[in-house]
Design a protein around this motif. Structure first.
Motif, PDB file in Angstrom:
ATOM      1  N   LYS A   1      18.906   9.993  12.822  1.00 27.98           N
ATOM      2  CA  LYS A   1      18.063   8.945  13.374  1.00 27.98           C
ATOM      3  C   LYS A   1      16.612   9.387  13.368  1.00 27.98           C
ATOM      4  N   MET A   2      15.709   8.517  12.852  1.00 24.42           N
ATOM      5  CA  MET A   2      14.296   8.851  12.724  1.00 24.42           C
ATOM      6  C   MET A   2      13.450   7.685  13.199  1.00 24.42           C
ATOM      7  N   SER A   3      12.445   7.949  13.976  1.00 23.59           N
ATOM      8  CA  SER A   3      11.570   6.889  14.474  1.00 23.59           C
ATOM      9  C   SER A   3      10.539   6.461  13.444  1.00 23.59           C
ATOM     10  N   ALA A   4      10.357   7.257  12.395  1.00 32.51           N
ATOM     11  CA  ALA A   4       9.409   6.948  11.331  1.00 32.51           C
ATOM     12  C   ALA A   4       9.962   7.485  10.017  1.00 32.51           C
ATOM     13  N   PRO A   5       9.498   6.983   8.886  1.00 35.54           N
ATOM     14  CA  PRO A   5       9.954   7.534   7.613  1.00 35.54           C
ATOM     15  C   PRO A   5       9.645   9.025   7.524  1.00 35.54           C
ATOM     16  N   PRO A   6      10.398   9.778   6.728  1.00 32.74           N
ATOM     17  CA  PRO A   6      10.197  11.228   6.649  1.00 32.74           C
ATOM     18  C   PRO A   6       8.752  11.588   6.293  1.00 32.74           C
ATOM     19  N   LYS A   7       8.244  12.625   6.953  1.00 32.22           N
ATOM     20  CA  LYS A   7       6.887  13.087   6.654  1.00 32.22           C
ATOM     21  C   LYS A   7       6.850  13.942   5.393  1.00 32.22           C
ATOM     22  N   SER A   8       8.000  14.483   5.018  1.00 33.25           N
ATOM     23  CA  SER A   8       8.083  15.301   3.811  1.00 33.25           C
ATOM     24  C   SER A   8       8.542  14.433   2.645  1.00 33.25           C
ATOM     25  N   PHE A   9       7.731  14.385   1.600  1.00 38.33           N
ATOM     26  CA  PHE A   9       8.096  13.574   0.434  1.00 38.33           C
ATOM     27  C   PHE A   9       7.371  14.087  -0.806  1.00 38.33           C
ATOM     28  N   THR A  10       7.931  13.738  -1.954  1.00 39.75           N
ATOM     29  CA  THR A  10       7.298  14.005  -3.244  1.00 39.75           C
ATOM     30  C   THR A  10       6.519  12.768  -3.650  1.00 39.75           C
ATOM     31  N   ARG A  11       5.299  12.978  -4.111  1.00 40.00           N
ATOM     32  CA  ARG A  11       4.506  11.856  -4.607  1.00 40.00           C
ATOM     33  C   ARG A  11       4.826  11.655  -6.090  1.00 40.00           C
ATOM     34  N   VAL A  12       5.511  10.601  -6.386  1.00 40.53           N
ATOM     35  CA  VAL A  12       5.878  10.289  -7.765  1.00 40.53           C
ATOM     36  C   VAL A  12       4.922   9.209  -8.266  1.00 40.53           C
TER      37      VAL A  12
ATOM     38  N   ALA B   1       0.823  -1.207   0.000  1.00 40.98           N
ATOM     39  CA  ALA B   1       0.000   0.000   0.000  1.00 40.98           C
ATOM     40  C   ALA B   1       0.856   1.255   0.000  1.00 40.98           C
ATOM     41  N   VAL B   2       2.053   1.170   0.579  1.00 37.44           N
ATOM     42  CA  VAL B   2       2.976   2.315   0.660  1.00 37.44           C
ATOM     43  C   VAL B   2       4.358   1.854   0.229  1.00 37.44           C
ATOM     44  N   VAL B   3       4.958   2.609  -0.677  1.00 36.21           N
ATOM     45  CA  VAL B   3       6.360   2.399  -1.060  1.00 36.21           C
ATOM     46  C   VAL B   3       7.059   3.745  -0.906  1.00 36.21           C
ATOM     47  N   HIS B   4       8.040   3.795  -0.020  1.00 36.52           N
ATOM     48  CA  HIS B   4       8.714   5.062   0.301  1.00 36.52           C
ATOM     49  C   HIS B   4      10.221   4.855   0.152  1.00 36.52           C
ATOM     50  N   ILE B   5      10.843   5.639  -0.723  1.00 36.43           N
ATOM     51  CA  ILE B   5      12.286   5.572  -0.940  1.00 36.43           C
ATOM     52  C   ILE B   5      12.909   6.871  -0.458  1.00 36.43           C
ATOM     53  N   VAL B   6      13.918   6.738   0.383  1.00 33.46           N
ATOM     54  CA  VAL B   6      14.582   7.889   0.993  1.00 33.46           C
ATOM     55  C   VAL B   6      15.998   7.990   0.436  1.00 33.46           C
ATOM     56  N   ALA B   7      16.240   9.026  -0.341  1.00 37.57           N
ATOM     57  CA  ALA B   7      17.581   9.263  -0.901  1.00 37.57           C
ATOM     58  C   ALA B   7      18.397  10.068   0.097  1.00 37.57           C
ATOM     59  N   VAL B   8      19.622   9.625   0.340  1.00 39.99           N
ATOM     60  CA  VAL B   8      20.521  10.307   1.275  1.00 39.99           C
ATOM     61  C   VAL B   8      21.792  10.672   0.521  1.00 39.99           C
ATOM     62  N   ARG B   9      22.110  11.979   0.470  1.00 40.44           N
ATOM     63  CA  ARG B   9      23.269  12.407  -0.316  1.00 40.44           C
ATOM     64  C   ARG B   9      24.582  12.057   0.363  1.00 40.44           C
ATOM     65  N   ASP B  10      24.713  12.370   1.646  1.00 41.46           N
ATOM     66  CA  ASP B  10      25.950  12.025   2.351  1.00 41.46           C
ATOM     67  C   ASP B  10      26.047  10.503   2.483  1.00 41.46           C
ATOM     68  N   LYS B  11      27.247   9.998   2.471  1.00 40.90           N
ATOM     69  CA  LYS B  11      27.446   8.560   2.479  1.00 40.90           C
ATOM     70  C   LYS B  11      27.046   7.936   3.817  1.00 40.90           C
TER      71      LYS B  11
ATOM     72  N   THR C   1      -0.178   0.225  -4.714  1.00 41.26           N
ATOM     73  CA  THR C   1      -0.167   1.676  -4.775  1.00 41.26           C
ATOM     74  C   THR C   1       0.162   2.126  -6.186  1.00 41.26           C
ATOM     75  N   GLU C   2      -0.268   3.315  -6.528  1.00 43.53           N
ATOM     76  CA  GLU C   2       0.026   3.901  -7.841  1.00 43.53           C
ATOM     77  C   GLU C   2       1.041   5.032  -7.729  1.00 43.53           C
ATOM     78  N   GLU C   3       1.742   5.105  -6.583  1.00 45.97           N
ATOM     79  CA  GLU C   3       2.732   6.167  -6.415  1.00 45.97           C
ATOM     80  C   GLU C   3       3.903   5.679  -5.586  1.00 45.97           C
ATOM     81  N   ILE C   4       5.014   6.375  -5.733  1.00 48.43           N
ATOM     82  CA  ILE C   4       6.198   6.181  -4.895  1.00 48.43           C
ATOM     83  C   ILE C   4       6.362   7.435  -4.061  1.00 48.43           C
ATOM     84  N   ARG C   5       6.489   7.285  -2.784  1.00 46.70           N
ATOM     85  CA  ARG C   5       6.850   8.426  -1.930  1.00 46.70           C
ATOM     86  C   ARG C   5       8.372   8.566  -1.996  1.00 46.70           C
TER      87      ARG C   5
END
Length: 497
Positions: free
Chosen positions: A227-238, A183-193, A214-218
């Protein structure tokens, strides 16, 4: 300690590279566990548990590990966990167990070494659940599909993934599978290694609601991981439609919306062309024994090799000047006695005595044992030697270099050979290539390589967008320059230069 020993491992411990094992920093491990787990009773799977840092974070865990030494560390670190020693795909193909969640860092083993029975089992399992990978797939993508297939309805994944998920063709079947099963697919890109000792970049993947779609990628992009207790709340809906229209790549979504809109608009213009419409782009020849087939002028003279059998060649992109390769540059190579003369022997005909002596020398005996030489007839005739109209750098720092071949040189497979199609006028091609828009297109159609390099495969080079001159003049360069800077920063060129 609960231990399931599926096979007796007698071989030496795998090297880090062989196992594809680069252990995860604590902040990343703790975050992914927080994303995946809902309660203490959740049964969690780590399909490649390594030294056990993920399964150590949850009391109801199962880990699989192929390397004996690593699995013993995992058992010590997480004595409450059930650890299976052996191949994950063999275990996954037969286990009746199902899990509420899975988390970890799958092994990143490239297709060249991801082979044999293990690969066959992986591809068979993935095909059965609806994901078909090409022969070029690295190990981590099938790992995630196989892991997802072991989830309970509503289950979750939280994994470290290579940044190749944003651009590699073999990652597309994985994303298609995830969107069709979560139902949810969320990809988090991190620039720093995330892994400072690893040349490849890593991103994070979260998927929730197994059994739905789902028809979108977050898509979230952040410069530095925290460190985050949940995936980022800010995202682009692709939307999946947009993702597919961008060549099933997420990397373009690192750019601002204005740049993406401008780029798509240029592509839609009726006078816009792709590079592959103007030219055939391929790799140069493969000699099979470079040190033998490439001579210095002084060696060629000493050996009395006939000049008509020697051809100047470009052996790597670093040798290319800007814009034009001229006879004066080749003359400088000769003056510096560089190893740039290809022994270009025909397939048939008389072999001159001087060449025969060279072929029968100790160096020739060693060269003919090389695989590429051994399988061709005659072994000393290098195939696919072409004289291209242009050269194109295969791997580049700041930008991909297009160079007109005014000197009539050939090139090895370290450089791309560009031959214009019949009737194509390339008079303004170099100026067009050096425009900010086309530079941006090489960044988008190519892909990052470790160490800040830009890699442009022949297939990718054919997709580089070449706008008409009238369109180029109307493009907003500040928008393009900002996007160009962004993509270079994401491949770490600013750090590496």
């Amino acid at each position: 300690m609960a231990v399931a020993r599926e096979q007796k491992v007698t071989r030496p411990p795998l090297s880090q590279k062989e196992a594809g094992a680069y252990y995860t920093p604590d902040a990343v491990t703790e975050s992914l566990l927080s994303w995946a787990l809902r309660s203490e009773s959740d049964r969690m799977l780590d399909p490649s548990c390594g030294d056990g840092r993920f399964i150590a974070g949850h009391r109801n865990s199962v880990g699989i590990e192929q390397d004996l030494a690593a699995s013993e560390l995992a058992m010590t670190r997480a004595p409450w966990a059930l650890v299976h020693e052996g191949d994950f795909f063999a275990w996954a193909s037969n286990t009746p167990e199902r899990f509420e969640c899975a988390a970890g860092n799958p092994p990143f083993i490239r297709y060249q070494t991801f082979k044999g029975e293990v690969r066959d089992r992986a591809m068979s399992l993935c095909s059965r659940v609806g994901a078909k990978f090409s022969g070029l797939s690295s190990s981590w993508a099938p790992f995630l599909v196989a892991t997802a297939s072991l989830l309970q309805p509503g289950g979750r994944l939280a994994f470290v993934v290579p940044a190749e998920i944003g651009h590699a063709p073999y990652s597309a079947p994985l994303i298609e599978y995830l969107s069709a099963h979560f139902a949810v697919v969320h990809i988090v890109a991190v620039r720093d290694k995330l892994f400072p000792d690893l040349s490849e970049d890593c991103w994070l993947l979260y998927a929730d609601g197994f059994g739905k779609h789902t028809e979108e990628i977050r898509f979230s992009a952040m410069n530095t991981f925290r460190k985050m207790s949940a995936p980022p709340k800010s995202f682009t809906r692709v939307s999946m439609v947009d993702w597919r229209e961008w060549g099933r790549r997420l990397r373009p979504f690192l750019m601002p919306l204005a740049a993406r809109s401008l780029y798509r608009g240029v592509i839609a213009d009726k006078d816009t062309r792709r590079f592959g419409q103007l030219a055939n782009i391929g790799i140069g020849y493969v000699s099979g024994a470079n040190d033998f087939f490439h001579l210095r002028p002084s060696d060629a003279n000493r050996l009395s090799i006939p000049k008509q059998l020697l051809h100047p060649t470009v052996r790597n992109g670093r040798a290319l000047p800007k814009r034009r390769l001229t006879t004066s540059t080749v003359g400088k190579w000769h003056q510096d006695d560089e190893q740039v003369l290809l022994l270009r022997m025909p397939k048939s005909g008389r072999v001159p005595a001087a060449v025969s002596r060279y072929l029968d020398s100790e160096a020739g005996f060693i060269a003919r044992q090389a695989y590429k030489c051994r399988v061709r007839d005659p072994w000393y005739s290098v195939p696919d030697v072409q004289i291209p109209d242009f050269f194109l750098s295969y791997m580049s720092g700041l930008e991909a270099n297009l160079v007109r071949n005014d000197a009539g040189c050939t090139c090895t497979n370290s450089v791309h050979s560009v031959r214009l199609r019949e009737g194509v006028d390339a008079g303004g091609l170099l100026d067009q290539w050096e425009s900010p828009f086309v530079r941006l297109s090489t960044e988008l159609e190519g892909h990052p390589l470790g160490g800040g390099m830009l890699k442009l495969e022949p297939r990718e080079a054919t997709q580089v967008v070449l706008p008409a001159e009238s369109v180029l003049q109307g493009i907003s360069n500040p928008v393009i320059e900002e996007a160009l800077t962004t993509l270079r920063e994401w491949r770490h060129y600013a750090v590496a230069k």
